[in-house]
Design an enzyme around this catalytic site. Structure first.
Site, mmCIF file in Angstrom:
data_model
loop_
_atom_site.group_PDB
_atom_site.id
_atom_site.type_symbol
_atom_site.label_atom_id
_atom_site.label_comp_id
_atom_site.label_asym_id
_atom_site.label_seq_id
_atom_site.Cartn_x
_atom_site.Cartn_y
_atom_site.Cartn_z
ATOM 1 N N LYS A 1 4.041 5.045 3.216
ATOM 2 C CA LYS A 1 4.894 4.320 3.984
ATOM 3 C C LYS A 1 6.351 4.453 3.499
ATOM 4 O O LYS A 1 7.478 4.223 4.399
ATOM 5 C CB LYS A 1 4.531 2.846 3.883
ATOM 6 C CG LYS A 1 4.573 2.158 2.416
ATOM 7 C CD LYS A 1 4.421 0.571 2.404
ATOM 8 C CE LYS A 1 3.333 0.331 1.585
ATOM 9 N NZ LYS A 1 3.661 0.978 0.083
ATOM 10 N N LYS B 1 5.912 11.798 -8.116
ATOM 11 C CA LYS B 1 7.010 10.857 -7.506
ATOM 12 C C LYS B 1 8.321 11.698 -8.512
ATOM 13 O O LYS B 1 9.208 11.299 -7.965
ATOM 14 C CB LYS B 1 6.800 9.592 -7.776
ATOM 15 C CG LYS B 1 5.716 9.166 -6.648
ATOM 16 C CD LYS B 1 6.109 7.715 -6.255
ATOM 17 C CE LYS B 1 4.775 7.646 -4.963
ATOM 18 N NZ LYS B 1 4.679 6.113 -4.576
ATOM 19 N N LYS C 1 -0.663 13.422 1.792
ATOM 20 C CA LYS C 1 -1.050 11.558 2.049
ATOM 21 C C LYS C 1 0.211 11.030 3.036
ATOM 22 O O LYS C 1 1.192 11.129 2.897
ATOM 23 C CB LYS C 1 -1.195 11.087 0.926
ATOM 24 C CG LYS C 1 -1.561 9.336 1.003
ATOM 25 C CD LYS C 1 -1.801 9.066 -0.369
ATOM 26 C CE LYS C 1 -0.357 8.214 -0.729
ATOM 27 N NZ LYS C 1 -0.181 7.000 0.033
HETATM 28 P P1 ATP Z 1 4.018 4.302 -1.269
HETATM 29 O O1 ATP Z 1 4.548 5.686 -0.564
HETATM 30 O O2 ATP Z 1 5.379 3.447 -1.426
HETATM 31 O O3 ATP Z 1 3.305 4.613 -2.409
HETATM 32 P P2 ATP Z 1 1.788 3.863 0.386
HETATM 33 O O4 ATP Z 1 1.584 4.204 1.575
HETATM 34 O O5 ATP Z 1 0.918 4.942 -0.657
HETATM 35 O O6 ATP Z 1 3.191 3.594 -0.159
HETATM 36 P P3 ATP Z 1 0.795 1.701 -1.708
HETATM 37 O O7 ATP Z 1 1.690 0.285 -1.559
HETATM 38 O O8 ATP Z 1 1.205 2.705 -2.565
HETATM 39 O O9 ATP Z 1 1.219 2.674 -0.230
HETATM 40 O O10 ATP Z 1 -0.686 1.498 -1.542
HETATM 41 C C1 ATP Z 1 -1.295 0.446 -0.854
HETATM 42 C C2 ATP Z 1 -2.865 0.481 -0.574
HETATM 43 O O11 ATP Z 1 -3.007 1.630 0.313
HETATM 44 C C3 ATP Z 1 -3.445 1.294 -1.659
HETATM 45 O O12 ATP Z 1 -4.879 0.673 -1.877
HETATM 46 C C4 ATP Z 1 -3.716 2.339 -1.350
HETATM 47 O O13 ATP Z 1 -4.651 3.158 -2.174
HETATM 48 C C5 ATP Z 1 -3.803 2.663 0.132
HETATM 49 N N1 ATP Z 1 -3.118 3.699 0.762
HETATM 50 C C6 ATP Z 1 -1.823 4.159 0.822
HETATM 51 N N2 ATP Z 1 -1.728 5.262 1.394
HETATM 52 C C7 ATP Z 1 -2.898 5.700 1.894
HETATM 53 C C8 ATP Z 1 -3.503 6.523 2.772
HETATM 54 N N3 ATP Z 1 -2.734 7.586 3.498
HETATM 55 N N4 ATP Z 1 -4.861 6.609 3.193
HETATM 56 C C9 ATP Z 1 -5.730 5.558 2.729
HETATM 57 N N5 ATP Z 1 -5.271 4.542 1.926
HETATM 58 C C10 ATP Z 1 -3.920 4.500 1.840
HETATM 59 MG MG MG Z 2 1.306 4.906 -2.801
#
Ligand code: ATP
Ligand code: MG
Length: 329
Positions: A197, A111, A194
């Site tokens: 969001k 990041k 990955k």
């Molecule tokens: P950000 O981009 O803000 O990091 P994010 O989509 O990675 O958002 P997080 O809030 O970091 O979401 O993670 C929330 C949960 O969702 C965690 O348990 C994380 O491991 C899971 N997660 C996030 N992205 C994925 C993905 N692409 N596939 C499976 N699990 C995911």
């Molecule tokens: Mg994340």
């Protein structure tokens, strides 16, 4: 029942990755564990947001939890910033951490790679210590996470052991639980990245749980794949198709073998349409419930009750930590 804890940051509209990798599993686990699930809004402050977005996303995460099937009578659902104990223990654990170990966190490296050293937020650097506090406050034994978070749970274990070593048995050493399948849903427009969001840009890679049905279909139909037209699970050589197979498999419970058989003669067009159908079906159900929950003051009530229950445990832990450190005279 053993305590299990997990969270999601309100940093964007939730994705299918969040659902398959996290929320869907929480729903299954709520019957067998004392499940604590929160909205990690303090973690969202590591990046600059405008307050309207942040506010909407906080409500969205909480409402989506319930819309996906988390039952406030079984799971404790709360918002992190309602409980100052998280930041308090976070500071203490920051003091227990070393520059070296935090510098090695791959999430931080990823990041921060976009910025230069002068402008990378310190919050981003120390967020794993706040995450450790989130877990250790409640003596959580299990932490279900996607693959991207396992290193932070490792750090949490190290910090807990370190604190226990210097100040006496205080924290339970937690364990990460990573789902066998669906722990890493990839972006549709780049299956080597990955699905996230907080991803900005043209947003073609992430299916949002609140996307309208037409948009979801369009994103899936234009997902990047190879061109050999064979539906086969092969993460190395066919990452795009394998990712769609993981999505399909997670939502239908069909094995990869079954999916290969089902689409043996169909080609990618048919397969993508089938994936779109199951995603749309699942997401539509979630959206109907979401639209009910977001009205009125139900959500507010759930979060208040959750904060009361979690806060009682957190306060006891903070007292214990203060006593161990010699802060109580
Ligand atoms: P950000 O981009 O803000 O990091 P994010 O989509 O990675 O958002 P997080 O809030 O970091 O979401 O993670 C929330 C949960 O969702 C965690 O348990 C994380 O491991 C899971 N997660 C996030 N992205 C994925 C993905 N692409 N596939 C499976 N699990 C995911
Ligand atoms: Mg994340």
């Amino acid at each position: 029942m053993e305590l299990m804890l997990s969270a999601i940051k309100p940093t964007g509209d939730l994705t299918l990755g969040n659902y398959i990798g996290a929320i869907k599993n929480f729903v299954k686990l709520q019957d067998d564990y004392n499940l604590f699930v929160f909205v990690a809004d303090l973690h969202a402050l590591t990046v600059r947001n405008n307050k309207e977005d942040l506010n909407r996303w906080i409500k969205e995460v909480a409402a989506i939890y319930i819309a996906c099937g988390l039952d406030p009578n079984k799971a404790t659902i709360f918002n992190q910033s309602d409980l100052p104990q998280h930041a308090y223990l976070g500071y203490i654990l920051t003091c227990e951490s070393y520059m070296g170990e935090l510098s090695r966190m791959t999430q931080f490296k990823d990041k921060s790679a976009r910025g230069n050293n002068e402008s990378i937020g310190v919050g981003l650097f120390i967020y794993p210590t706040l995450m450790a506090a989130d877990i250790l406050l409640y003596d959580a034994k299990y932490v279900p996470v996607g693959e991207d978070q396992t290193q932070h749970v490792e750090l949490t274990r190290d910090l807990a052991s370190r604190f226990n070593h210097y100040y006496g048995e205080t924290f339970v050493i937690p364990k990460a639980i990573v789902a066998e399948k669906g722990a890493r849903i990839m972006a549709l427009d780049d299956p080597l990245k990955k699905m996230s969001k907080s991803e900005l840009g043209d947003n073609k890679g992430s299916i949002r749980l609140l996307d309208d049905v037409k948009t979801i279909r369009k994103k899936i139909m234009s997902a990047v794949t190879d061109s050999d037209n064979l539906v086969k699970y092969d993460i190395e050589n066919k990452p795009g198709i394998s990712n769609l197979m993981t999505i399909y498999s997670s939502l239908t419970n069909k094995s990869y073998d079954e999916i290969e058989d089902e689409f043996r003669d169909g080609g990618y067009g048919n397969f993508k349409k089938a994936v779109a159908d199951v995603v749309v079906e699942e997401v539509s159900k979630i959206q109907v419930k979401f639209n009910e929950i977001i009205k009125g003051d139900y959500l507010d009530k759930v979060l208040k009750e959750g904060a009361l229950k979690a806060g009682a445990i957190a306060s006891k832990k903070i007292d214990e930590v203060k006593r161990k450190l010699g802060l109580i005279i």
